[in-house]
Design an enzyme around this catalytic site. Structure first.
Site, PDB file in Angstrom:
ATOM      1  CG  HIS A  72      -1.978   0.984   1.203  1.00 17.84           C
ATOM      2  ND1 HIS A  72      -3.197   0.730   0.635  1.00 17.84           N
ATOM      3  CD2 HIS A  72      -2.008   2.257   1.640  1.00 17.84           C
ATOM      4  CE1 HIS A  72      -3.943   1.803   0.727  1.00 17.84           C
ATOM      5  NE2 HIS A  72      -3.252   2.754   1.350  1.00 17.84           N
ATOM      6  CE  LYS A 127      -3.707   9.669  -4.004  1.00 21.84           C
ATOM      7  NZ  LYS A 127      -4.146   8.505  -3.346  1.00 21.84           N
ATOM      8  CD  GLU A 147      -6.192   6.767  -0.685  1.00 19.11           C
ATOM      9  OE1 GLU A 147      -5.126   7.208  -1.130  1.00 19.11           O
ATOM     10  OE2 GLU A 147      -6.620   6.999   0.445  1.00 19.11           O
ATOM     11  CG  HIS A 191     -11.241   2.573   2.703  1.00 17.00           C
ATOM     12  ND1 HIS A 191     -11.866   2.864   3.871  1.00 17.00           N
ATOM     13  CD2 HIS A 191      -9.916   2.540   3.001  1.00 17.00           C
ATOM     14  CE1 HIS A 191     -10.965   3.026   4.830  1.00 17.00           C
ATOM     15  NE2 HIS A 191      -9.787   2.837   4.326  1.00 17.00           N
ATOM     16  CG  HIS A 226      -9.614  -6.037   3.369  1.00 15.94           C
ATOM     17  ND1 HIS A 226     -10.079  -7.288   3.006  1.00 15.94           N
ATOM     18  CD2 HIS A 226      -9.183  -6.146   4.642  1.00 15.94           C
ATOM     19  CE1 HIS A 226      -9.912  -8.116   4.018  1.00 15.94           C
ATOM     20  NE2 HIS A 226      -9.374  -7.447   5.032  1.00 15.94           N
ATOM     21  NE  ARG A 243      -7.865  12.248   7.035  1.00 14.87           N
ATOM     22  CZ  ARG A 243      -8.851  11.360   7.117  1.00 14.87           C
ATOM     23  NH1 ARG A 243     -10.095  11.759   7.246  1.00 14.87           N
ATOM     24  NH2 ARG A 243      -8.614  10.069   7.063  1.00 14.87           N
ATOM     25  CG  ASP A 285      -3.673  12.813   4.205  1.00  9.65           C
ATOM     26  OD1 ASP A 285      -2.784  13.076   3.381  1.00  9.65           O
ATOM     27  OD2 ASP A 285      -4.350  11.774   4.156  1.00  9.65           O
ATOM     28  CD  GLU A 342      -4.294   1.992   8.590  1.00 10.56           C
ATOM     29  OE1 GLU A 342      -5.427   1.670   8.221  1.00 10.56           O
ATOM     30  OE2 GLU A 342      -3.255   1.635   8.004  1.00 10.56           O
ATOM     31  CG  ASP A 401      -4.200   5.402 -12.101  1.00 14.22           C
ATOM     32  OD1 ASP A 401      -4.020   5.430 -10.875  1.00 14.22           O
ATOM     33  OD2 ASP A 401      -3.257   5.393 -12.904  1.00 14.22           O
ATOM     34  N   GLY A 419      -3.226   8.833  -8.286  1.00 15.63           N
ATOM     35  CA  GLY A 419      -3.845   7.524  -8.401  1.00 15.63           C
ATOM     36  C   GLY A 419      -3.573   6.662  -7.208  1.00 15.63           C
TER      37      GLY A 419
END
Ligand SMILES: Nc1ncnc2c1ncn2[C@@H]1O[C@H](COP(=O)(O)OP(=O)(O)O)[C@@H](O)[C@H]1O
Ligand SMILES: [Mg+2]
Lengths: 80, 213, 739, 80
Positions: free
Chosen positions: C47, C89, C91, C93, C95, C114, C266, C310, C500, C537
Site C-alpha cells: 500500500h 485523486k 482512492e 477502501h 477491504h 483529506r 494527512d 489509522e 486512476d 492515483g
C-alpha cells in the site's frame, strides 16, 4: 458513578426504524414478531456526591438536551 | 444560502458564529441547511443549544423574521421556536431529489409573493425530515393556516406517493403562531437560477424582499 | 514496555519476506525493535511502497501543460486558468468496506477528502465507483446497502456534492467489493501546500482528532501479546467522524492563511509513520518524535500502536514557529487537538521516543527510497478471438428487448443509489449524477460569484469496463480512459487530466500481473493520445478470495473544463421534431457486449478495439458542435450500444423517437459496442451545418431519425413505449434493495 | 413475550456521537462528566414457547441483523 439513560419514543409516535427492523426480520423468516420499537441509550460516567445528586443532574441533562420531550420519554438508571 | 441571499437582495449577509452571544440588528435571520455537529444525537439538537440561541430567542420574541431551511428547521423545532419534531425519514434513507410543493399560506412575510395553492418544484436533501406533531398541535397548525408548504404531486394533489419522508399531513414547512418564523425542509435556495434548472425557489426571496424594500 | 522477540513468525505476520528482512537488518544495522519492525512493515507494504506496481506506474504519461503537480503529492494539481487549480485523486477502501460496509465506505470518503484539502483545496465534488458481487449472492445486498449509506453518510454530512460514479454487479466481486472514492477541490495556484519539510529544528505538530487503536495491523493481534484485557486491545475497525473532518477542513484552510504551514501531510494508512517519514525524507531532514505528546483517546497505548494507528481525521504539519500562537488559536477555535510532538533534525534519522525510551532510530531516507521494487513475472493475457457479427445469435424483437436490458441489474437506473447522496449542496451543481458526466460551476475562494462575463464549469466522470479488461487488458485499459474522456466530452468540457484507481488480484500470480501490465500499457497509450495525463492515483492489489480474483478493474476518474458552464450539454431529448444523428457510424463489435452477456449468458470474445485517433477527432468534433450551440442533446454510446443510448435519451426526457437503421442488421446496429461514438440531436435547421462540419473534420455522421411520439420506434424492426422503458429502468434497484 | 436488546459499541471503537454529546453537555455547563458513549435498544414483542426459545431466537436475530458484531456488542434481556 456510571449511569445509563434510556430514551424511547412516546406511545403514539410512529417509529420508522422499528418498523423497518420488523420488516427486515420478517424478510429473514423470523416468525412470531409482533412489534419492534427502537430507542437509544446514553451511558454517562459522572462525578457526583451520591445517587440523588447524580439523578438530579442527569434529569436536567435529559430535559435540556438528551431527550426531545416532544416525542421521547427517558429513564435514568444509576448503575454503581 | 448566503450566496442566494446576496444574489437576490444585493446585500451581503452577516455571518454569525455559533459561539457568539449577540446577533446584530437585521431584517432577517436565516439558519441554513447542512449538518450541524454531524447531526449527532438528533438532527439540530446540539446546535439548538449553542450560545447564540438565546439571542435568537430574544430576536424571535421581538418579532424579527427568522427563516430555517432543512437543518435550520430542525434546529428551530429542537429549540422549541416551532412546534413538533423532525424524525428520521420513513424510508430511513437520506433523500436528495426534486419534489413538488403546494404553497398553502400566502400571506406571510416569507410566502406572500406566491399565488394561493401555487405548485412549485423544489429540491429536498435530508435524512430527518419526517415532520411529527401531536394531533392537537396538528389541528391548530391547520386551523390557523400555519402550514406554509405541503408535499404534493405535480398536479398539486396531496397523497402518500408525493410524501417523500412520511411527514404528517405531507407538511414540508410551517410558521409559528406569530408568523415571523418559517421552518421548511426543502431547499428553495437551490432552485433560483438557470444553473439549477429552474427558478421556482425565488418566490421565497421575492416575498422577503418586498418587505425589505 | 517489554519488547517482543523478533521471531520468524512475527516477521511473516508483518508481511515481510526473508529477503526483505535481510535488507532491513542491513539498513537498520542491528535487529530492529518491535516498533521498528512495525515501521518497516508499514513503509514497505504494498500500500505504501507500491513495490509491485512502481516499475509500471512510471511508464504512465504524467505531464502536460496544465499539470502543476503530478503523482507524488497527496493529489494531482491541474491548472484551470485565472490563477485557479483543480486538485483531485481517487482512492480505494475495498477491504475495510467488505468487513464493515458502512464504516469502511465512510472512512474511504473521509480519507480522499483529506488528501485534497491537505493541499489547500476546498472540496467541491466527489464521486464513487462501486462494484459488488452477484445480486443473488447472500452478502451482496448487505454490502451494497451499507456502502451506499456510508458513502452518503460521510459526504452529505461533510457538505460536498456527489456528482457521479459507477455501480456494477459481477460474481467476481462476491468476496471482494470495490469502493473507490474520488474527490476534487479548488485552490489558487499560488496557495498550494506540499508535504516537503523545510529547515532544521522546525516544530512538528499533530492536528485533528485523537489517536486510538483503530486499524492497527492484524499483525498485532496475531502476535498475541495481549495481557489483561483482550477486548481493550483488539484492533478495531476505523470509524469515520464527518463532523470532525468538517472542522478539520475549516481549521486547516484557516491555518494555511496564517502563514504557519511549512509542510503538511494527512495521516492515512499507517498514519503517523508514513506522514512523518514522508515529510522528513522529502525535505532531506531527520525527524524526532515524542509519542508522550501525541493526543490519545485510549489508555496504555504502546509506541507500536501509536505509530501504526489509522485513526481518522488527523494531520501532521511542520510549523513555522513564529506563527505558533496564531496557529494554535485556530485549532482551539475549531475544538481540535493541536500538539507539538517533535521537530525536524539534520541527522536524516527517524527517531521516536516513548516514556523516556528511544523506541525507533532508523535511516529516514531508506524507509522510503530503499523500499523493495519488484519486477514481478507476468504472463501476457492470451489474445481473445473476435466474434464475427454473423455468428451472433439474433433476438426476435431487439427493440422490445431494450426494456429488459434497461431493467437489468447493471443497466438499470442508479437513482436508488444517488438519491442517498446530496448532489446539490454548495449550490453549484449544474448536472448531478444521471448524466454522462457531473458538472459543477466554479466559484472563487470566497464562495462568491466571479464577476466574469461567463462562469467556468468543471466536468467529472469515472469509468471502466472490467469485462473488456479481462478479455484484453491492453484494449480494456485504453477503453477505460477513452470512455471517461468521452463522457466528459459529451458535456462539452475539454478533458484535462485523470486519476486512476487500479484494482487487481494477487500480483504474485503472473497472469494477474499480466492483466496489470496490459491495462497500464493501454491506459498509458490512451492518455498520451488523448492528451489526458494521469496526475494521481492509487493501486489496490490482492483483491481475491479463495484464489478467485476480481475482474481487472482500473477505474479512471477524469476532470474536464468548460469555459462557459451555461453551455453544458445534457442527455435528454429536448424538442419534438429535432433530428437524431449518430456520430461515429454504425458498429459491429459484439465481443464482450452486454447483449451477449445478458441475453445469452456469454462473456465472450474480444472487446471493441479503441481507435484512439478516431476517438480524439470524434470527441473534438462533439465539443465544437456543443460550444457552437449547434446541438441540443448529446449522449455517448458505451455498454449496451446505440439501442441503450437511445433508450436513455427517451427515458430521461419522456419523449420518443423514430429511427431508421438502413440496411444494418438491427440486433448488431442496436447492440454493438464500438467505441468513439455519440448520439446528438439538433434542430432541423442545423442538420446541414452539423454534417458539413463533420465532413470537414473527417467524422462520420449519419442522420438516424427524429424525436417524436411516446415510443422508441425502429422502422421496420419494432417499437417500445417510453413508459415501459422507464418503468423497467426505475424498477429493479429499489425492489432488489427492498429484499 | 417482551424482550429488550441493548447494543453498545465495543471498547476502543470511536464513538463520535458520544463525543459530541459530551462536548455539548460541557458547553451547557454540566460538570464532572468523564465519558459518554451512545448505544441503542430494540424492544421486541415476540411469541415464544419459553425464555430459552426466545433467547435463542433473539440471539440469532442479533447475529444476523440487529447488531454489527464487528464493532458492537449486544445483550438480551427478557422482560416478562
Ligand atoms: N455510485 C454512484 N454514485 C453517483 N452516481 C452514480 C453512481 N453510479 C452511477 N451513477 C450515475 O448514474 C449514471 C449512469 O451510470 P453509468 O451507466 O455508469 O454511466 P456512463 O455509462 O455514462 O458512464 C451516471 O450519471 C453516473 O454518474
Ligand atoms: Mg456516458
Amino acid at each position: 458513578m456510571k449511569a445509563r439513560i434510556t430514551i424511547t419514543l412516546k406511545a403514539g409516535v410512529l417509529d420508522p426504524q422499528g418498523k423497518a427492523i420488523e420488516g427486515a426480520l420478517d424478510a429473514l423468516d423470523f416468525s412470531g414478531i409482533n412489534k419492534v420499537r427502537q430507542g437509544k441509550i446514553i451511558d454517562i460516567d459522572i462525578d457526583a456526591a451520591g445517587e440523588t445528586e447524580a439523578t438530579s443532574a442527569l434529569t436536567e441533562m435529559c430535559e435540556k438536551l438528551l431527550a426531545n420531550t416532544v416525542i421521547e420519554n427517558y429513564a435514568i438508571d444509576i448503575r454503581d | 444560502m448566503a450566496t442566494a441571499l446576496e444574489m437576490v437582495s444585493g446585500v451581503k449577509p452577516v455571518m454569525v458564529w455559533h459561539q457568539e452571544t449577540e446577533i446584530p440588528d437585521v431584517d432577517l435571520i436565516a439558519i441554513p441547511g447542512g449538518f450541524s455537529y454531524g447531526d449527532y444525537l438528533r438532527a439540530g439538537a446540539i446546535a439548538a443549544r449553542s450560545p447564540v440561541m438565546s439571542s435568537l430567542r430574544d430576536k424571535a420574541a421581538a418579532g424579527v423574521n427568522i427563516l430555517g431551511v432543512c437543518n435550520g428547521f430542525q434546529i428551530l423545532t429542537e429549540a422549541g421556536l416551532l412546534p413538533g419534531a423532525l424524525m428520521r425519514n420513513a424510508g430511513l434513507h437520506f433523500i436528495c431529489r426534486e419534489v413538488h410543493l403546494r404553497v398553502e399560506n400566502t400571506n406571510s412575510y416569507f410566502t406572500r409573493s406566491w399565488a394561493k395553492n401555487a405548485v412549485i418544484r423544489c429540491p429536498i436533501a435530508h435524512h430527518d425530515g419526517n415532520y411529527f406533531t401531536d394531533p392537537d398541535t396538528l389541528k391548530k397548525l391547520e386551523d390557523q393556516d400555519r402550514v406554509a408548504f405541503r408535499y404534493v404531486n405535480e398536479n398539486g394533489n396531496v397523497n402518500d406517493t408525493s410524501n417523500p419522508n412520511g411527514s404528517r399531513n405531507n407538511i414540508a414547512g410551517i410558521l409559528n403562531d406569530r408568523g415571523n418564523i418559517l421552518g421548511m425542509m426543502p431547499h428553495p435556495e437551490n432552485l433560483i437560477e438557470s444553473l439549477h434548472g429552474g427558478t421556482d425557489g425565488l418566490g421565497l426571496f421575492k416575498s422577503m424582499l418586498e418587505n425589505v424594500a | 514496555m517489554t519488547d517482543f522477540e523478533i521471531t520468524p513468525q512475527l516477521i511473516a505476520d508483518h508481511g515481510i519476506t526473508d529477503e526483505e528482512y535481510a535488507r532491513i537488518l542491513e539498513l537498520t544495522g542491528r535487529e530492529p525493535t518491535y516498533t521498528e519492525l512495525g515501521i518497516w512493515s508499514a513503509m514497505w507494504n504494498e500500500h505504501c511502497s507500491y513495490k509491485s506496481s512502481k516499475k509500471w506506474l512510471k511508464t504512465l504519461p504524467t505531464t502536460g501543460k496544465r499539470v502543476v503537480h503530478g503523482p507524488g503529492e497527496n493529489a494531482g494539481v491541474v491548472d484551470i486558468d485565472d490563477g485557479e487549480t483543480i486538485i483531485f485523486k481517487m482512492e480505494s477502501h475495498n477491504h475495510p468496506s467488505y468487513i464493515e460496509p458502512y464504516q469502511g465506505a465512510t472512512t474511504g470518503v473521509g480519507g480522499i477528502l483529506r488528501d485534497v484539502f491537505t493541499m489547500g483545496a476546498r472540496p467541491i465534488a466527489v464521486m464513487n465507483a462501486l462494484r459488488f458481487g452477484d445480486p443473488d449472492h447472500p452478502k451482496t445486498r448487505h454490502v451494497a446497502s451499507g456502502v451506499v449509506a456510508g458513502v452518503g453518510g460521510y459526504g452529505n454530512s461533510f457538505g460536498v456534492p456527489t456528482v457521479g460514479g459507477e455501480v456494477e454487479f459481477h460474481p467476481s466481486y462476491n468476496g471482494n467489493c470495490l469502493v473507490n472514492a474520488f474527490a476534487a477541490g479548488l485552490a489558487d495556484i499560488d496557495k498550494i501546500f506540499l508535504s516537503e519539510a523545510k529547515g532544521v529544528g522546525m516544530p512538528i505538530v499533530y492536528l485533528g482528532a485523537k489517536t486510538g487503536r483503530d486499524g492497527v495491523g492484524g499483525a498485532t493481534m496475531a502476535s498475541a501479546e495481549f495481557d489483561d484485557s483482550i477486548e481493550e486491545k483488539r484492533p478495531t475497525v476505523q470509524v469515520g467522524d464527518p463532523f470532525t473532518e468538517k472542522r478539520l477542513l475549516e481549521a486547516t484552510l484557516e491555518l494555511m492563511k496564517t502563514g504557519a504551514v511549512n509542510a503538511i501531510q494527512d495521516m492515512g494508512a499507517a498514519g503517523l509513520t508514513c506522514s512523518a517519514v514522508e515529510m522528513g525524507a522529502k525535505g532531506n531532514l531527520g525527524v524526532h518524535l515524542d509519542l508522550d505528546l501525541v493526543p490519545v483517546r485510549e489508555d496504555n497505548m504502546t509506541a507500536y500502536e501509536m505509530m501504526l494507528s489509522e485513526s481518522q481525521e488527523r494531520m501532521l504539519m511542520v510549523l513555522n514557529p513564529a506563527k505558533q500562537a496564531e496557529a494554535e488559536a485556530v485549532f482551539k477555535k475549531w475544538e481540535l487537538d493541536f500538539a507539538v510532538v517533535g521537530h525536524t533534525t539534520d541527522t536524516l534519522r527517524f527517531e521516536v521516543f516513548h516514556k523516556g525510551e528511544k523506541v525507533a532510530d532508523l535511516p529516514i531516507k531508506d524507509l522510503g527510497d530503499e523500499a523493495p521494487e519488484y519486477d514481478r513475472p507476468w504472463l501476457e493475457t492470451p489474445a481473445s478471438i473476435r466474434i464475427k457479427p454473423a455468428d451472433i445469435p439474433v433476438l426476435q424483437n431487439p427493440v422490445e428487448a431494450l426494456a429488459e436490458l434497461m431493467g437489468s441489474p447493471n443497466q438499470c437506473s442508479r437513482r436508488w443509489v444517488y438519491e442517498q447522496y446530496d448532489t446539490l449542496i454548495q449550490g453549484n451543481t449544474k448536472q448531478g449524477p444521471g448524466g454522462d458526466a457531473g458538472v459543477i460551476r466554479v466559484l472563487d475562494e470566497t464562495g462568491r460569484r466571479k464577476h466574469l462575463p461567463t462562469q467556468k464549469g468543471l466536468a467529472f466522470s469515472v469509468d471502466v469496463t472490467p469485462r473488456y479488461c479481462k478479455a484484453d487488458p491492453f484494449e480494456g485499459g485504453k477503453q477505460a480512459v477513452a470512455e471517461c474522456w468521452r463522457n466528459i466530452s459529451a458535456t462539452g468540457a475539454l478533458p484535462l487530466a485523470a486519476t486512476d484507481n487500479l484494482n487487481f488480484g494477487n500480483p504474485e500470480r503472473p497472469e494477474i500481473m499480466g492483466q496489470f501490465v496490459g491495462c497500464i500499457k493501454g491506459i498509458g497509450a490512451a492518455c498520451k493520445a488523448l492528451e489526458f495525463p494521469i496526475v494521481s492515483g492509487n493501486v489496490s492489489l490482492y483483491n481475491e478470495t479463495n484464489g478467485e480474483a476480481i475482474l481487472p478493474t482500473p477505474a479512471i476518474g477524469g476532470v474536464g473544463l468548460l469555459t462557459d458552464v451555461s453551455l453544458a450539454m445534457t442527455i435528454p431529448f429536448k424538442n419534438r421534431n429535432d433530428v437524431v444523428l449518430l456520430v461515429g457510424g454504425h458498429g459491429n463489435e459484439m465481443g464482450q457486449s452486454v447483449y451477449l452477456q445478458h441475453f445469452f449468458d456469454r462473456e465472450e470474445g474480444s472487446p471493441p478495439p479503441v481507435d484512439l485517433a478516431k476517438e480524439k477527432s470524434n470527441g473534438d468534433y462533439i465539443r465544437s458542435i456543443i460550444l457552437n450551440r449547434q446541438i441540443n442533446a448529446c449522449h455517448d454510446i458505451s455498454q449496451g450500444g446505440l439501442g441503450l443510448a437511445l433508450a436513455d435519451m427517451c427515458v430521461s426526457s419522456g419523449k420518443g423517437c423514430v429511427v431508421d437503421l438502413g440496411d444494418e442488421d438491427a440486433h448488431i446496429a442496436l447492440f454493438a459496442e464500438d467505441q468513439a461514438r455519440y448520439i446528438v440531436t439538433c434542430h432541423p435547421d442545423q442538420v446541414q451545418s452539423v454534417t458539413d462540419m463533420a465532413t470537414t473534420a473527417g467524422v462520420n455522421v449519419i442522420p438516424l431519425g427524429t424525436v417524436a411520439g411516446d415510443t422508441l420506434k425502429v422502422t421496420g424492426v419494432g417499437t417500445i413505449s417510453v413508459a415501459q422503458l422507464k418503468n423497467a429502468h426505475e424498477e429493479w434497484f429499489p425492489s432488489y434493495m427492498a429484499g
